[in-house]
Scaffold this motif. Structure first.
Motif, PDB file in Angstrom:
ATOM      1  N   VAL A   2     -12.036 -52.804 -44.899  1.00 12.10           N
ATOM      2  CA  VAL A   2     -10.680 -53.261 -45.196  1.00 12.10           C
ATOM      3  C   VAL A   2     -10.760 -54.612 -45.888  1.00 12.10           C
ATOM      4  O   VAL A   2     -11.543 -55.481 -45.493  1.00 12.10           O
ATOM      5  N   GLY A  63     -13.881 -55.068 -40.853  1.00 11.84           N
ATOM      6  CA  GLY A  63     -14.189 -53.712 -40.417  1.00 11.84           C
ATOM      7  C   GLY A  63     -12.977 -52.847 -40.160  1.00 11.84           C
ATOM      8  O   GLY A  63     -13.049 -51.622 -40.260  1.00 11.84           O
ATOM      9  N   SER A  64     -11.844 -53.451 -39.803  1.00  7.62           N
ATOM     10  CA  SER A  64     -10.664 -52.639 -39.495  1.00  7.62           C
ATOM     11  C   SER A  64      -9.382 -53.383 -39.850  1.00  7.62           C
ATOM     12  O   SER A  64      -9.341 -54.613 -39.849  1.00  7.62           O
ATOM     13  N   GLU A  66      -6.788 -53.412 -38.025  1.00  8.41           N
ATOM     14  CA  GLU A  66      -6.291 -54.040 -36.800  1.00  8.41           C
ATOM     15  C   GLU A  66      -6.849 -55.451 -36.625  1.00  8.41           C
ATOM     16  O   GLU A  66      -6.115 -56.378 -36.295  1.00  8.41           O
ATOM     17  N   GLU A  67      -8.166 -55.601 -36.853  1.00  8.15           N
ATOM     18  CA  GLU A  67      -8.777 -56.931 -36.758  1.00  8.15           C
ATOM     19  C   GLU A  67      -8.213 -57.875 -37.805  1.00  8.15           C
ATOM     20  O   GLU A  67      -7.888 -59.024 -37.517  1.00  8.15           O
ATOM     21  N   GLU A  99      -7.983 -50.824 -48.690  1.00  7.08           N
ATOM     22  CA  GLU A  99      -9.137 -50.121 -48.160  1.00  7.08           C
ATOM     23  C   GLU A  99     -10.121 -49.853 -49.282  1.00  7.08           C
ATOM     24  O   GLU A  99      -9.724 -49.367 -50.352  1.00  7.08           O
TER      25      GLU A  99
END
Length: 101
Positions: A2, A63-64, A66-67, A99
């Motif tokens: 991401v 990595g995500s 959400e993070e 992404e």
């Protein structure tokens, strides 16, 4: 992966101050968070903007979503307050989550 990409628009007279703040405060904060992989990248946007304005982007890889979102909603929110305290509406920003394909 991401990408958290934040674009800053500033009055041209503030270009050096904003570039310095991006490197010393925003990017450093992102790097020290331990959330993002690699060093944040700061770039001056070469596409024309409004007359008398300059644009910068800061790209952070994570990595995500959400993070990245947690960092954006907590730490970056405080940094946004700092921008407003320093320059008011003379500097604005927006963030895009992307992404890698």
């Amino acid at each position: 992966m991401v990408i958290l990409n934040t674009t800053f628009f500033a009055e041209e007279s503030l270009a050096q101050q904003v570039a310095t703040w991006l490197a010393e405060v925003y990017a450093r904060s992102a790097e020290e968070s331990g959330i993002f992989t690699g060093k944040p990248e700061i770039a001056r946007i070469l596409s024309p903007t409004e007359p008398g304005a300059v644009s910068f982007a800061c790209r952070c890889v994570c990595g995500s979503v959400e993070e990245a979102g947690r960092w954006h909603d907590s730490t970056a929110s405080l940094l946004k307050d700092d921008v407003h305290a320093r320059w008011g509406s003379r500097v604005v920003w927006f963030t895009t989550y992307m992404e890698t394909l």
